[in-house]
Write a protein that holds these residues in place. Sequence first.
Motif, short mmCIF file in Angstrom:
data_model
loop_
_atom_site.label_atom_id
_atom_site.label_comp_id
_atom_site.label_asym_id
_atom_site.label_seq_id
_atom_site.Cartn_x
_atom_site.Cartn_y
_atom_site.Cartn_z
N ALA A 24 -1.63 4.35 11.27
CA ALA A 24 -2.98 4.00 10.81
C ALA A 24 -3.00 2.58 10.28
CB ALA A 24 -3.43 5.00 9.74
N TYR A 29 -4.92 -0.57 12.00
CA TYR A 29 -5.89 -1.34 11.22
C TYR A 29 -5.59 -2.83 11.33
CZ TYR A 29 -8.34 -3.38 7.30
OH TYR A 29 -9.14 -4.18 6.54
N LEU A 39 -13.74 -5.69 1.44
CA LEU A 39 -12.66 -4.71 1.32
C LEU A 39 -11.54 -4.94 2.31
CD1 LEU A 39 -14.68 -1.43 0.62
CD2 LEU A 39 -13.37 -2.82 -0.99
N ARG A 40 -11.58 -6.04 3.05
CA ARG A 40 -10.53 -6.29 4.04
C ARG A 40 -9.20 -6.55 3.37
NH1 ARG A 40 -12.77 -10.41 8.45
NH2 ARG A 40 -10.61 -10.32 9.13
N TRP A 44 0.83 7.85 9.08
CA TRP A 44 0.39 6.89 8.05
C TRP A 44 0.67 5.46 8.52
CZ3 TRP A 44 3.42 3.64 4.79
CH2 TRP A 44 2.72 3.07 3.71
N LEU A 78 -10.38 -0.16 -4.53
CA LEU A 78 -10.11 0.03 -3.10
C LEU A 78 -9.32 -1.13 -2.50
CD1 LEU A 78 -13.49 1.63 -1.99
CD2 LEU A 78 -11.24 2.69 -2.00
N ARG A 79 -9.51 -2.32 -3.04
CA ARG A 79 -8.76 -3.47 -2.50
C ARG A 79 -7.26 -3.31 -2.73
NH1 ARG A 79 -11.10 -8.34 -0.96
NH2 ARG A 79 -9.15 -9.32 -1.52
N THR A 114 -0.18 4.74 -1.16
CA THR A 114 -1.15 5.59 -0.45
C THR A 114 -0.48 6.50 0.56
OG1 THR A 114 -1.60 4.01 1.32
CG2 THR A 114 -2.95 3.84 -0.65
N LEU A 149 -13.93 0.52 6.56
CA LEU A 149 -14.43 -0.31 5.46
C LEU A 149 -15.88 -0.02 5.10
CD1 LEU A 149 -12.67 -3.69 6.23
CD2 LEU A 149 -11.87 -1.71 4.97
N ALA A 201 -9.58 6.01 0.04
CA ALA A 201 -8.58 4.99 -0.29
C ALA A 201 -7.32 5.08 0.56
CB ALA A 201 -8.22 5.09 -1.77
N TYR A 202 -7.14 6.21 1.27
CA TYR A 202 -5.95 6.38 2.10
C TYR A 202 -6.26 5.96 3.54
CZ TYR A 202 -4.40 9.36 -1.74
OH TYR A 202 -4.05 9.85 -2.97
N PRO A 203 -5.24 5.47 4.26
CA PRO A 203 -5.47 5.19 5.67
C PRO A 203 -5.96 6.47 6.35
CG PRO A 203 -3.29 4.44 5.01
CD PRO A 203 -3.86 5.19 3.85
N LEU A 204 -6.94 6.34 7.21
CA LEU A 204 -7.55 7.47 7.91
C LEU A 204 -8.37 8.36 6.98
CD1 LEU A 204 -4.70 8.72 10.30
CD2 LEU A 204 -6.53 7.10 10.75
N LYS A 242 0.82 -1.21 0.00
CA LYS A 242 0.00 0.00 0.00
C LYS A 242 0.85 1.25 0.00
CE LYS A 242 -3.49 -2.82 1.06
NZ LYS A 242 -4.55 -3.16 0.11
N LEU A 275 -5.77 -0.45 -2.56
CA LEU A 275 -5.32 0.71 -1.80
C LEU A 275 -5.52 0.42 -0.31
CD1 LEU A 275 -6.71 3.26 -4.37
CD2 LEU A 275 -4.33 2.62 -4.00
N ALA A 276 -5.60 1.44 0.52
CA ALA A 276 -5.58 1.16 1.96
C ALA A 276 -6.68 1.86 2.75
CB ALA A 276 -4.21 1.53 2.52
N PRO A 277 -7.95 1.57 2.44
CA PRO A 277 -9.00 2.18 3.27
C PRO A 277 -9.00 1.53 4.66
CG PRO A 277 -9.98 0.59 1.77
CD PRO A 277 -8.51 0.67 1.43
N THR A 278 -9.11 2.34 5.71
CA THR A 278 -9.15 1.74 7.04
C THR A 278 -10.57 1.78 7.63
OG1 THR A 278 -8.40 3.85 7.93
CG2 THR A 278 -6.74 2.14 7.65
#
Lengths: 184, 213
Positions: A80, A84, B211-212, A77, B149-150, A67, B157, B82-85, A64, B152-155
Motif C-alpha cells: 500500500a 501510494y 495531507l501528501r 501494508w 494525519l500528516r 501504522t 487523501l 490513518a492507516y494505509p488502505l 510511518k 501517519l499514513a493515509p493513502t
Amino acid sequence: MHSVETRLKELMLASLAGDARSYAVLLNDVAKHLRVYFLRRLAESHKADADDLVQDTLMALHAKRATYEIDRPFTAWLHAIARYKLIDHFRRNKLRITVPLDDAEDLIPVDYSDVAANRMDVESLLQSVPEKSRELIYRTKIEGQSIAEVATSTGLSESAVKVGIHRGIKAIAAKLKGRAHGNG
Amino acid sequence: MATDDLIARLARDLKPVPRSSVAKRVAIGLGLGFAASWLLMVWWLGMRPDLMEASATMPFWGKLAYTLLLAVIGAWAVKRIAYPLGSIVINLILMAVALFAFGILAAGIFAMAPPQDHYGMLTGKSIAVCTFNIVLLSMPLLIAAFWVLRGLAPTRLTSAGAAAGIAAGAIGSVIYSFHCTESAMPFVAIWYTLGVLIPGLIGAVAGRFFLRW
C-alpha cells in the motif's frame, strides 16, 4: 510466497521492538523487492527514477512504521505504501497513471530470480501428462482444491488422487529434463 | 550505493514503537485541538450565561448527545483512515444513520408543534451566525487533525481530509453548544449538522494538497 511474508513479518515485528539488526536486514530485503516492483511499473524513459522511489518508500516505511498493525500481513501494508509512492510520483510528474490496480502479491513475485521459469507455459506442459492425471493436477495445484475435495467430486479414493497427481508430476519432470537436455 | 547508506542511517535511527502509538497521536492531536477551540469559544463568544439552568433541561443534553455522537464517529474515522488502505465507509454510514435518526426526530417535533412556532424553530435567534461560528471554531481542530494525519499514513487523501473535517466540525459543535442558547431540535438538526458537514467538505478539498507525504 507465504515464507516471504512470514520472514518479513518476523523481521518487522523485531524491528518494531527496536532490533536494529533485524531492521537493516528487513530494509535490505524490502529494497530489493521494491526495485523490481518499481522497475516493472515505470515507463522506459523513467526507469532512472526507480532508485529514488525505493529510497522514498524506505523513508516512508521508517517514518510511518507505527501504522503497521501487527495482526495484518506485512506485505499488504508495504505494498500500500509503495503503491501510494508510485501514484504520487506519477501525479507529481503529471504522467498518466497506467498502473493496474494490482494486488499485494505483485510486490513479492514467487521467484523473480528465474523469470524464464515463470514464463514457462504451464498449460502446454500439462498437455504432455496423461489426461486423468492432468485433470487432477489442474484441480489441486492450479485451482487449489484439496485432495479430499477432488476425491469427492471425481469419485476416486484419496489415495488414488494422490497417486494420479504423483504420476503426472513425474511425467512433467521427465519432460522438463528432456527439454533442458534438448535445448542445451 | 546511496540506498545502503540510507538503510544504515535508518537502522541507526530506529527506536521501539509502542503498540498504541497511532491511537495516542490521534488523542493528543484532537485533545490539543479541543483545548484550542474551547479557549477560542470562551474568549471570542463566551459561555452561555444560563449554563446551570440549561443543564437541567432535555434540549441541552439532546444537543450534546447528538454532537458528541458525531464527534466520536469522526474521531474514530480519523484513526481508521490513518492507516494505509484505511477506509471511512463504516463511519460515513454510521454518520448517515445518526443524521437520519436525528432528522426524523426533529421533523416529528416540528410537525407536532403549533404552526405559529414553526418559523422560530428553524431560525432561532442565531440563524445568521450559528453554522458560521461552528465552522470557525472547528478550524483549530481541523489543523490539529491534519497534523495527526500528516504523521501517519493515509493513502486516500480526500477521505482522510473529509474524516479530519467531520471530526473537527463535530467536536467544534460540541464546544459551540456550550455557548449557543438555541434549544429547538429542528434548528440543531439543520444548522449544527451543516456546521459538521461544511468543515468535512473543506477538509476533503484540502486533503489532497495538505495531507501528501
